[in-house]
Design a protein around this motif. Structure first.
Motif, PDB file in Angstrom:
ATOM      1  N   LEU A 194      47.647 -59.794  48.281  1.00 25.46           N
ATOM      2  CA  LEU A 194      48.390 -58.545  48.452  1.00 25.46           C
ATOM      3  C   LEU A 194      48.315 -57.679  47.196  1.00 25.46           C
ATOM      4  O   LEU A 194      48.226 -56.445  47.277  1.00 25.46           O
ATOM      5  CB  LEU A 194      49.852 -58.847  48.793  1.00 25.46           C
ATOM      6  CG  LEU A 194      50.130 -59.431  50.172  1.00 25.46           C
ATOM      7  CD1 LEU A 194      51.587 -59.844  50.290  1.00 25.46           C
ATOM      8  CD2 LEU A 194      49.769 -58.439  51.284  1.00 25.46           C
ATOM      9  N   LEU A 195      48.358 -58.317  46.036  1.00 24.73           N
ATOM     10  CA  LEU A 195      48.256 -57.577  44.781  1.00 24.73           C
ATOM     11  C   LEU A 195      46.887 -56.921  44.649  1.00 24.73           C
ATOM     12  O   LEU A 195      46.783 -55.752  44.244  1.00 24.73           O
ATOM     13  CB  LEU A 195      48.510 -58.511  43.594  1.00 24.73           C
ATOM     14  CG  LEU A 195      48.365 -57.901  42.204  1.00 24.73           C
ATOM     15  CD1 LEU A 195      49.311 -56.718  42.016  1.00 24.73           C
ATOM     16  CD2 LEU A 195      48.626 -58.961  41.136  1.00 24.73           C
ATOM     17  N   PHE A 196      45.824 -57.650  45.005  1.00 25.80           N
ATOM     18  CA  PHE A 196      44.474 -57.068  44.958  1.00 25.80           C
ATOM     19  C   PHE A 196      44.396 -55.853  45.889  1.00 25.80           C
ATOM     20  O   PHE A 196      43.815 -54.815  45.543  1.00 25.80           O
ATOM     21  CB  PHE A 196      43.424 -58.102  45.364  1.00 25.80           C
ATOM     22  CG  PHE A 196      43.280 -59.244  44.396  1.00 25.80           C
ATOM     23  CD1 PHE A 196      43.478 -59.061  43.037  1.00 25.80           C
ATOM     24  CD2 PHE A 196      42.960 -60.524  44.853  1.00 25.80           C
ATOM     25  CE1 PHE A 196      43.356 -60.117  42.142  1.00 25.80           C
ATOM     26  CE2 PHE A 196      42.843 -61.586  43.964  1.00 25.80           C
ATOM     27  CZ  PHE A 196      43.031 -61.382  42.620  1.00 25.80           C
ATOM     28  N   GLN A 197      44.981 -55.980  47.090  1.00 19.75           N
ATOM     29  CA  GLN A 197      44.968 -54.868  48.034  1.00 19.75           C
ATOM     30  C   GLN A 197      45.741 -53.672  47.481  1.00 19.75           C
ATOM     31  O   GLN A 197      45.315 -52.516  47.648  1.00 19.75           O
ATOM     32  CB  GLN A 197      45.587 -55.308  49.370  1.00 19.75           C
ATOM     33  CG  GLN A 197      44.715 -56.247  50.172  1.00 19.75           C
ATOM     34  CD  GLN A 197      45.305 -56.598  51.524  1.00 19.75           C
ATOM     35  OE1 GLN A 197      44.837 -57.504  52.187  1.00 19.75           O
ATOM     36  NE2 GLN A 197      46.334 -55.889  51.960  1.00 19.75           N
ATOM     37  N   ALA A 198      46.867 -53.940  46.841  1.00 19.97           N
ATOM     38  CA  ALA A 198      47.662 -52.850  46.273  1.00 19.97           C
ATOM     39  C   ALA A 198      46.902 -52.140  45.165  1.00 19.97           C
ATOM     40  O   ALA A 198      46.944 -50.902  45.049  1.00 19.97           O
ATOM     41  CB  ALA A 198      48.982 -53.404  45.743  1.00 19.97           C
ATOM     42  N   ARG A 199      46.199 -52.908  44.351  1.00 21.62           N
ATOM     43  CA  ARG A 199      45.419 -52.290  43.273  1.00 21.62           C
ATOM     44  C   ARG A 199      44.251 -51.497  43.836  1.00 21.62           C
ATOM     45  O   ARG A 199      43.864 -50.455  43.267  1.00 21.62           O
ATOM     46  CB  ARG A 199      44.938 -53.372  42.304  1.00 21.62           C
ATOM     47  CG  ARG A 199      46.070 -53.884  41.398  1.00 21.62           C
ATOM     48  CD  ARG A 199      45.646 -55.033  40.531  1.00 21.62           C
ATOM     49  NE  ARG A 199      46.668 -55.346  39.529  1.00 21.62           N
ATOM     50  CZ  ARG A 199      46.733 -56.486  38.858  1.00 21.62           C
ATOM     51  NH1 ARG A 199      45.832 -57.441  39.089  1.00 21.62           N
ATOM     52  NH2 ARG A 199      47.678 -56.698  37.965  1.00 21.62           N
ATOM     53  N   ASP A 200      43.671 -51.954  44.942  1.00 16.69           N
ATOM     54  CA  ASP A 200      42.618 -51.175  45.601  1.00 16.69           C
ATOM     55  C   ASP A 200      43.174 -49.847  46.093  1.00 16.69           C
ATOM     56  O   ASP A 200      42.551 -48.789  45.919  1.00 16.69           O
ATOM     57  CB  ASP A 200      42.036 -51.954  46.790  1.00 16.69           C
ATOM     58  CG  ASP A 200      41.175 -53.130  46.364  1.00 16.69           C
ATOM     59  OD1 ASP A 200      40.730 -53.152  45.202  1.00 16.69           O
ATOM     60  OD2 ASP A 200      40.948 -54.035  47.198  1.00 16.69           O
ATOM     61  N   LEU A 201      44.366 -49.884  46.709  1.00 15.01           N
ATOM     62  CA  LEU A 201      44.993 -48.667  47.194  1.00 15.01           C
ATOM     63  C   LEU A 201      45.296 -47.727  46.028  1.00 15.01           C
ATOM     64  O   LEU A 201      45.107 -46.509  46.126  1.00 15.01           O
ATOM     65  CB  LEU A 201      46.294 -49.020  47.930  1.00 15.01           C
ATOM     66  CG  LEU A 201      46.924 -47.948  48.824  1.00 15.01           C
ATOM     67  CD1 LEU A 201      46.023 -47.638  50.014  1.00 15.01           C
ATOM     68  CD2 LEU A 201      48.297 -48.407  49.310  1.00 15.01           C
ATOM     69  N   GLU A 202      45.723 -48.312  44.911  1.00 15.67           N
ATOM     70  CA  GLU A 202      46.025 -47.526  43.720  1.00 15.67           C
ATOM     71  C   GLU A 202      44.782 -46.829  43.194  1.00 15.67           C
ATOM     72  O   GLU A 202      44.829 -45.660  42.784  1.00 15.67           O
ATOM     73  CB  GLU A 202      46.618 -48.431  42.647  1.00 15.67           C
ATOM     74  CG  GLU A 202      47.114 -47.719  41.405  1.00 15.67           C
ATOM     75  CD  GLU A 202      47.794 -48.668  40.438  1.00 15.67           C
ATOM     76  OE1 GLU A 202      48.830 -48.296  39.870  1.00 15.67           O
ATOM     77  OE2 GLU A 202      47.288 -49.800  40.251  1.00 15.67           O
ATOM     78  N   SER A 203      43.656 -47.524  43.218  1.00 13.51           N
ATOM     79  CA  SER A 203      42.417 -46.939  42.681  1.00 13.51           C
ATOM     80  C   SER A 203      41.865 -45.844  43.587  1.00 13.51           C
ATOM     81  O   SER A 203      41.033 -45.049  43.153  1.00 13.51           O
ATOM     82  CB  SER A 203      41.360 -48.028  42.474  1.00 13.51           C
ATOM     83  OG  SER A 203      40.845 -48.484  43.708  1.00 13.51           O
TER      84      SER A 203
END
Length: 282
Positions: A194-203
């Motif tokens: 979930l954290l990886f997905q959130a960072r992808d969304l952030e980028s």
């Protein structure tokens, strides 16, 4: 955290009443967390680490005093008085942040052999102290980030916190508690993803800042946080009843449960603000 007043205006200013209410909510929650961090760190030091133990004790009593003072204030407190108190607390948060980073440096340079504080746990507590101090600075400046930015930023922060909690639980349970250890490991993997997905969304900002994407983002995170919250509650209750084998302090079990509850409140409040909104201002 109760964000039940109007949204910030176009310049992301907050009203005096919002400022006081949010300040008190942040201080009441995080001062207790900082107080408990001091206790957990102290319990992990060696008997001979008297200076570090004394410093931890000083921070425990400092944040206990801050917590008590915060309950002597109300939402009707004068904003200028609140601003002064925020500054005082922010200095305390900055100092405990520096203390935690000092302890982390001692651990990583092998100057505390035999101590029982995981480096990741000390780093984790320092990130929370830094979050707290930054939040107070932002409040005193009277500005808030746009809602879309805040949703992603807060979730990135808290998803990492939840992933850390799962890792700590897995390591502090007795290895013979195989089923619970496996469950903690599964939660750790889930929140890492979930954290990886959130960072992808952030980028992908600002293109990713649409209501449908953010709404789905919050829904997905809520499902996992509810599951982890329930697991933490079960673990806390079993630890308090001495029904499982672990070296988890009962207060630590309750501490991580409360942080999951806090994250859920934030998710729900973000979703409430998303309802009915078709787009975010640029």
């Amino acid at each position: 955290m109760q964000w039940n007043e109007e949204l910030p205006d176009a310049h992301n200013r907050i009203t005096p009443s919002m400022f006081v209410a949010r300040s008190l909510e942040e201080i009441r929650f995080w001062s207790r967390i900082m107080k408990e961090h001091s206790l957990f760190l102290r319990l992990g030091f060696r008997c001979e680490d008297t200076q570090l133990i004394n410093e931890a004790n000083q921070y425990y009593y400092l944040f206990e005093k801050i917590e008590q003072q915060s309950y002597n204030l109300t939402n009707q407190t004068d904003p200028e008085q609140m601003r002064r108190f925020n500054t005082e607390v922010q200095i305390a948060a900055t100092n405990i942040f520096a203390f935690k980073r000092k302890v982390l440096g001692l651990i990583l340079t092998c100057q505390l052999p035999g101590a029982n504080n995981f480096p990741l746990l000390v780093d984790h507590t320092s990130r929370e102290a830094n979050y707290f101090r930054k939040r107070l600075i932002e409040l005193n400046e009277g500005k808030l980030k746009p809602l879309a930015d805040e949703i992603i930023k807060e979730n990135v922060f808290y998803l990492r916190i939840m992933a850390d909690h799962a890792k700590f639980i897995g390591h502090l349970l007795d290895p013979s508690e195989r089923k619970l250890v496996d469950m903690a490991r599964e939660f750790s993997n889930d929140f890492d993803e979930l954290l990886f997905q959130a960072r992808d969304l952030e980028s992908m900002k600002p293109q990713s800042q649409t209501v449908p994407l953010l709404d789905q983002f919050l829904d997905q995170n809520r499902v996992s946080v509810v599951s982890l919250r329930d697991f933490k509650k079960t673990a806390r209750d079993l630890i308090e009843e001495c029904k499982i084998k672990s070296i988890i302090h009962p207060l630590l079990a309750d501490h991580v449960f409360r942080e999951a509850e806090h994250f859920l409140e934030i998710i729900d409040l973000f979703e409430a603000h998303l309802t009915g909104k078709k787009e975010f201002p640029s």
